[in-house]
Design a protein around this motif. Structure first.
Motif, mmCIF file in Angstrom:
data_model
loop_
_atom_site.group_PDB
_atom_site.id
_atom_site.type_symbol
_atom_site.label_atom_id
_atom_site.label_comp_id
_atom_site.label_asym_id
_atom_site.label_seq_id
_atom_site.Cartn_x
_atom_site.Cartn_y
_atom_site.Cartn_z
ATOM 1 N N ILE A 166 22.884 -45.977 22.964
ATOM 2 C CA ILE A 166 24.172 -45.179 22.825
ATOM 3 C C ILE A 166 23.970 -44.557 21.546
ATOM 4 C CG2 ILE A 166 25.592 -47.187 24.032
ATOM 5 C CD1 ILE A 166 25.843 -48.179 20.993
ATOM 6 N N THR A 167 22.748 -44.064 21.093
ATOM 7 C CA THR A 167 22.376 -43.556 19.918
ATOM 8 C C THR A 167 21.752 -42.302 20.152
ATOM 9 O OG1 THR A 167 22.118 -45.632 18.753
ATOM 10 C CG2 THR A 167 21.510 -43.574 17.762
ATOM 11 N N THR A 168 22.091 -41.092 19.492
ATOM 12 C CA THR A 168 21.550 -39.889 19.756
ATOM 13 C C THR A 168 20.604 -39.464 18.748
ATOM 14 O OG1 THR A 168 23.583 -39.057 20.568
ATOM 15 C CG2 THR A 168 22.071 -37.345 19.912
ATOM 16 N N ILE A 169 19.408 -39.437 19.104
ATOM 17 C CA ILE A 169 18.335 -39.019 18.282
ATOM 18 C C ILE A 169 17.728 -37.606 18.469
ATOM 19 C CG2 ILE A 169 15.746 -39.527 17.906
ATOM 20 C CD1 ILE A 169 17.618 -41.999 17.885
ATOM 21 N N PRO A 170 17.763 -36.970 17.068
ATOM 22 C CA PRO A 170 17.704 -35.449 16.896
ATOM 23 C C PRO A 170 15.996 -35.077 17.033
ATOM 24 C CG PRO A 170 18.039 -36.447 14.840
ATOM 25 C CD PRO A 170 17.891 -37.458 15.748
ATOM 26 N N HIS A 171 15.789 -33.791 17.149
ATOM 27 C CA HIS A 171 14.569 -33.398 17.283
ATOM 28 C C HIS A 171 13.392 -34.063 17.918
ATOM 29 C CE1 HIS A 171 16.363 -31.066 13.969
ATOM 30 N NE2 HIS A 171 16.501 -32.031 13.442
#
Length: 481
Positions: free
Chosen positions: A47-52
């Motif tokens: 449920i976590t958004t990981i960038p790059h």
């Protein structure tokens, strides 16, 4: 389970690779460029958004296009970046490889780059495992649990401090935003995966035999592996044990024996030629000098290996064996050494000569070795190689070591050379003499220049000894007129 401890000299053997890693980092910075680099996207992890986040196939395509190389070479270069910890996988973190598919990766923060050269300490790793143990509520991976148990026992004297540090770092991490916390946890885990890899894997920072293990292959435990392990453990149990006191006693005895013969511990007699410019030491210790020094003769008595390694001692040993009519063993040992270190072109001829001289039935200098060794040696001589006589040579060496060598030390031959041996007096040079010798030193002539001079002298000698062509000489004279 063995624990990889920190290497104090890691920075020393790391220096030759530092320049290459700097080059890798320059390319890595280009890859992270927002305009011309690898395109990164946001990726949901649970449920976590990981960038790059970058994909493996996009990264390999960028490397291939940038370096103008094939896909296979680009994939190998990408795997190098992952192995050194510049890029880390998000899903299968144990496989430090770059896959040419949609596998997800992220760029490692520069703080964890290898060129930072901060040594991963056991205490740091213990704090990381303790923090991970708190977060996972005691459920660690098997290899991490083994490391944790070992470090708990090893660092028991400061374990309270380690747990306190881990709790403080865990508390500080909870104050971050969840995406930042997840990213940092992944970065930290990737760093320790490179520097403290699981069993049957290795780090790109490792040197030596550990590099022979292939980290990309899945270990399949077969029946043959269990059988070989069982044989190994049985042999290890049956192997004779030596007490530490006996082992240390042997080491002390060895050091005491060789103490006076070590140029770092005892001075050279009559003087060190590199300091005094006096070549008496080299003259007295030539390979086949007529009368050796007492130190040299004393060294022969240490072991048969020392005696045979010295050509002058070997000559003296031959005289003793000739008197006892038992020189065939040493002659065979020398022939085996000549075959081992000789040229490949003469190997077949030497092997045939050795067989006819020492091993054939009714040979003039037949050696007495057991039937099994004789059979193996004779069969091996059908297709000779450098080490075909290794078993027979070892057998003959042990025979001389157990019997002939000790009789030689008690013989009049050895006692006579002991009496004749020279005991040079030490040279006395004042500091002023040594300084003057240093000022008078001149650089030696380069070997290539010496070789050129020798070739010129040979050419002149050949020209002088060649017959004179009278007609050619007369024609030259006529042309001059």
């Amino acid at each position: 389970m063995t624990i990889r401890t920190a290497r104090p000299n890691r920075a020393q053997h790391f220096q030759p690779r530092l320049y290459c890693l700097k080059k890798l980092e320059s390319i890595l910075l280009e890859m992270q460029d927002t305009k011309s680099g690898v395109k990164g996207t946001e990726q949901k992890l649970n449920i976590t958004t990981i960038p790059h986040v970058i994909a493996g196939n996009d990264t390999i395509a960028w490397i291939s296009n940038k370096m103008k190389t094939t896909t296979e070479e680009a994939q190998a270069f990408g795997t190098m970046l992952v192995a050194y910890g510049y890029i880390y996988p998000l899903q299968n973190h144990k496989k430090l490889v770059m896959c040419n598919d949609s596998s997800l990766y992220r760029f490692q923060t520069p703080y964890f780059w290898p060129t930072q050269k901060w040594v991963p300490d056991d205490s740091d790793y213990a704090i990381y495992l303790a923090k991970r143990n708190i977060r996972k509520k005691g459920v660690l991976e098997p290899y991490e649990q083994a490391h944790y148990n070992h470090l708990h026992e090893w660092l028991n004297h400061k374990w309270d401090f380690i747990v306190m540090q881990a709790a403080e770092q865990y508390k500080a991490g909870k104050e971050r935003k969840k995406p930042d916390r997840v990213v940092f946890d992944c970065q930290e885990r990737a760093y320790w995966m490179v520097n403290r890899p699981p069993r049957c894997a290795h780090s790109a920072m490792d040197c030596g035999p550990e590099r022979l293990i292939d980290p990309n292959t899945d270990e399949k435990t077969t029946f043959d592996i269990y059988r070989r392990k069982n044989m190994f453990y049985q042999q290890a149990i049956m192997r004779s044990k030596v007490k530490s006191s006996v082992s240390l006693g042997a080491l002390v005895k060895y050091i005491t024996t060789y103490k006076n013969h070590d140029p770092f511990l005892a001075s050279c007699l009559p003087s060190n030629p590199w300091q005094t410019d006096h070549d008496a030491y080299w003259t007295l210790n030539m390979r086949r000098v007529e009368v050796p020094t007492k130190m040299r003769v004393e060294r022969w008595s240490f072991s048969l290996f020392e005696l045979l390694s010295d050509l002058r001692g070997r000559d003296d040993f031959k005289i003793f064996l000739k008197k006892e009519f038992s020189g065939e063993n040493l002659a065979f040992w020398e022939a085996a050494e000549e075959l081992k270190w000789g040229t490949s072109s003469s190997m077949s001829t030497k092997a045939e000569t050795i067989f006819k001289t020492f091993l054939a039935p009714g040979a003039p200098r037949w050696i007495n070795i057991d039937g099994r060794t004789m059979g193996l040696t004779v069969k091996g001589l059908e297709h000779p190689h450098r080490y075909v006589l290794e078993a027979a040579q070892t057998h003959v060496f042990l025979l001389m070591k157990k019997d002939t060598f000790f009789r030689y030390l008690k013989s009049p031959t050895y006692k006579d050379i002991q009496k004749k041996a020279l005991n040079p007096e030490p040279h006395n040079f004042s500091p002023a003499n040594l300084e003057q010798n240093a000022l008078n030193r001149s650089p030696g002539i380069h070997p290539i220049i010496l070789w050129q001079q020798e070739e010129e002298e040979k050419a002149k000698a050949a020209a002088a000894s060649a017959p004179v062509d009278v007609k050619a000489m007369m024609s030259k004279i006529d042309r001059k007129k």
